[in-house]
Motif scaffolding. Structure first.
Motif, mmCIF file in Angstrom:
data_model
loop_
_atom_site.group_PDB
_atom_site.id
_atom_site.type_symbol
_atom_site.label_atom_id
_atom_site.label_comp_id
_atom_site.label_asym_id
_atom_site.label_seq_id
_atom_site.Cartn_x
_atom_site.Cartn_y
_atom_site.Cartn_z
ATOM 1 N N HIS A 1 37.291 30.750 35.556
ATOM 2 C CA HIS A 1 38.526 30.458 34.585
ATOM 3 C C HIS A 1 39.843 30.644 34.829
ATOM 4 N N SER A 2 40.672 30.891 36.076
ATOM 5 C CA SER A 2 41.348 30.671 36.314
ATOM 6 C C SER A 2 42.236 29.174 35.747
ATOM 7 N N GLY A 3 43.295 29.148 35.420
ATOM 8 C CA GLY A 3 43.838 27.642 35.602
ATOM 9 C C GLY A 3 44.067 27.601 36.776
ATOM 10 N N SER A 4 44.801 26.743 37.134
ATOM 11 C CA SER A 4 45.110 25.721 38.328
ATOM 12 C C SER A 4 46.069 26.321 39.363
ATOM 13 N N THR A 5 47.238 27.182 38.146
ATOM 14 C CA THR A 5 48.452 27.659 38.865
ATOM 15 C C THR A 5 47.888 29.239 39.349
ATOM 16 N N GLN A 6 46.628 29.255 38.723
ATOM 17 C CA GLN A 6 46.622 31.062 38.959
ATOM 18 C C GLN A 6 47.348 31.633 39.292
ATOM 19 N N ASN A 7 48.445 31.431 38.135
ATOM 20 C CA ASN A 7 49.829 32.530 38.424
ATOM 21 C C ASN A 7 49.516 33.708 37.609
ATOM 22 N N ASP A 8 48.861 33.678 36.252
ATOM 23 C CA ASP A 8 48.660 33.927 35.096
ATOM 24 C C ASP A 8 46.733 34.754 35.018
ATOM 25 N N CYS A 9 46.748 35.652 35.638
ATOM 26 C CA CYS A 9 45.062 35.942 36.008
ATOM 27 C C CYS A 9 45.189 37.111 35.911
ATOM 28 N N ILE A 10 43.655 38.046 36.093
ATOM 29 C CA ILE A 10 43.572 39.183 35.981
ATOM 30 C C ILE A 10 42.822 38.884 37.571
ATOM 31 N N GLU A 11 42.655 40.106 38.337
ATOM 32 C CA GLU A 11 41.681 40.634 39.518
ATOM 33 C C GLU A 11 41.048 41.310 39.030
ATOM 34 N N VAL A 12 39.302 41.668 39.239
ATOM 35 C CA VAL A 12 38.809 42.442 39.426
ATOM 36 C C VAL A 12 38.029 42.803 40.725
ATOM 37 N N ALA A 13 37.541 44.064 40.764
ATOM 38 C CA ALA A 13 36.834 44.504 42.161
ATOM 39 C C ALA A 13 35.718 44.806 42.183
ATOM 40 N N ASP A 14 35.098 44.236 42.915
ATOM 41 C CA ASP A 14 33.477 44.629 42.584
ATOM 42 C C ASP A 14 33.447 45.726 44.013
ATOM 43 N N GLY A 15 32.091 46.398 43.659
ATOM 44 C CA GLY A 15 31.989 47.348 44.778
ATOM 45 C C GLY A 15 31.569 48.466 43.997
ATOM 46 N N PHE A 16 32.484 48.926 43.003
ATOM 47 C CA PHE A 16 32.498 50.341 42.539
ATOM 48 C C PHE A 16 31.966 50.782 41.401
ATOM 49 N N PRO A 17 30.433 51.322 42.009
ATOM 50 C CA PRO A 17 29.441 51.500 40.891
ATOM 51 C C PRO A 17 29.486 52.481 39.660
ATOM 52 N N GLY A 18 29.241 51.277 38.624
ATOM 53 C CA GLY A 18 29.487 52.421 37.103
ATOM 54 C C GLY A 18 31.012 51.783 36.678
ATOM 55 N N VAL A 19 31.684 51.658 37.458
ATOM 56 C CA VAL A 19 33.757 51.082 37.179
ATOM 57 C C VAL A 19 33.892 49.708 37.537
ATOM 58 N N LEU A 20 34.350 48.689 36.564
ATOM 59 C CA LEU A 20 35.900 47.786 37.042
ATOM 60 C C LEU A 20 37.164 48.083 37.705
ATOM 61 N N PRO A 21 37.611 47.959 37.843
ATOM 62 C CA PRO A 21 38.606 47.757 38.410
ATOM 63 C C PRO A 21 38.927 46.616 38.044
ATOM 64 N N VAL A 22 40.635 46.245 37.141
ATOM 65 C CA VAL A 22 41.542 45.515 37.056
ATOM 66 C C VAL A 22 42.469 45.087 37.408
ATOM 67 N N ARG A 23 43.518 44.348 37.436
ATOM 68 C CA ARG A 23 44.823 44.497 38.424
ATOM 69 C C ARG A 23 45.604 43.209 37.264
ATOM 70 N N ASP A 24 46.447 42.885 37.617
ATOM 71 C CA ASP A 24 47.657 41.536 37.108
ATOM 72 C C ASP A 24 47.469 40.898 38.764
ATOM 73 N N SER A 25 46.661 39.858 38.870
ATOM 74 C CA SER A 25 47.380 38.632 39.684
ATOM 75 C C SER A 25 49.013 38.502 40.173
ATOM 76 N N LYS A 26 49.550 38.285 39.259
ATOM 77 C CA LYS A 26 51.181 38.134 40.017
ATOM 78 C C LYS A 26 52.046 39.804 40.207
ATOM 79 N N ASP A 27 50.851 41.270 40.222
ATOM 80 C CA ASP A 27 51.711 42.452 40.877
ATOM 81 C C ASP A 27 50.342 43.350 41.742
ATOM 82 N N PRO A 28 50.072 42.703 42.663
ATOM 83 C CA PRO A 28 48.393 43.435 43.458
ATOM 84 C C PRO A 28 49.103 44.200 43.672
#
Length: 70
Positions: free
Chosen positions: A18-45
């Motif tokens: 659902h990120s916009g076409s510029t994809q500059n103001d997004c969050i990113e998630v990482a799958d594969g960590f059972p029971g938790v969901l890591p989230v980070r700011d895409s502008k500051d990887p």
């Protein structure tokens, strides 16, 4: 006693479809960590990531979809 740090060095991050076409103001998630969901700011990887219990993040998203957090 605190929770041990989660090693995210090998995480594969993805942006929301659902990120916009510029994809500059997004969050990113990482799958594969059972029971938790890591989230980070895409502008500051290389910055910090927040790690949420998966069930809590799912409840948050459900509330957003229902318009409860507008």
């Amino acid at each position: 006693m605190g929770t041990p740090a989660l090693d995210l060095s090998a995480a594969t991050w993805r942006k929301s479809s659902h990120s916009g076409s510029t994809q500059n103001d997004c969050i990113e998630v990482a799958d594969g960590f059972p029971g938790v969901l890591p989230v980070r700011d895409s502008k500051d990887p290389s910055g910090p990531a927040l790690v949420f219990p998966a069930a809590s993040f799912a409840a948050f998203l459900a509330g957003v979809k229902r318009g409860e957090l507008a």
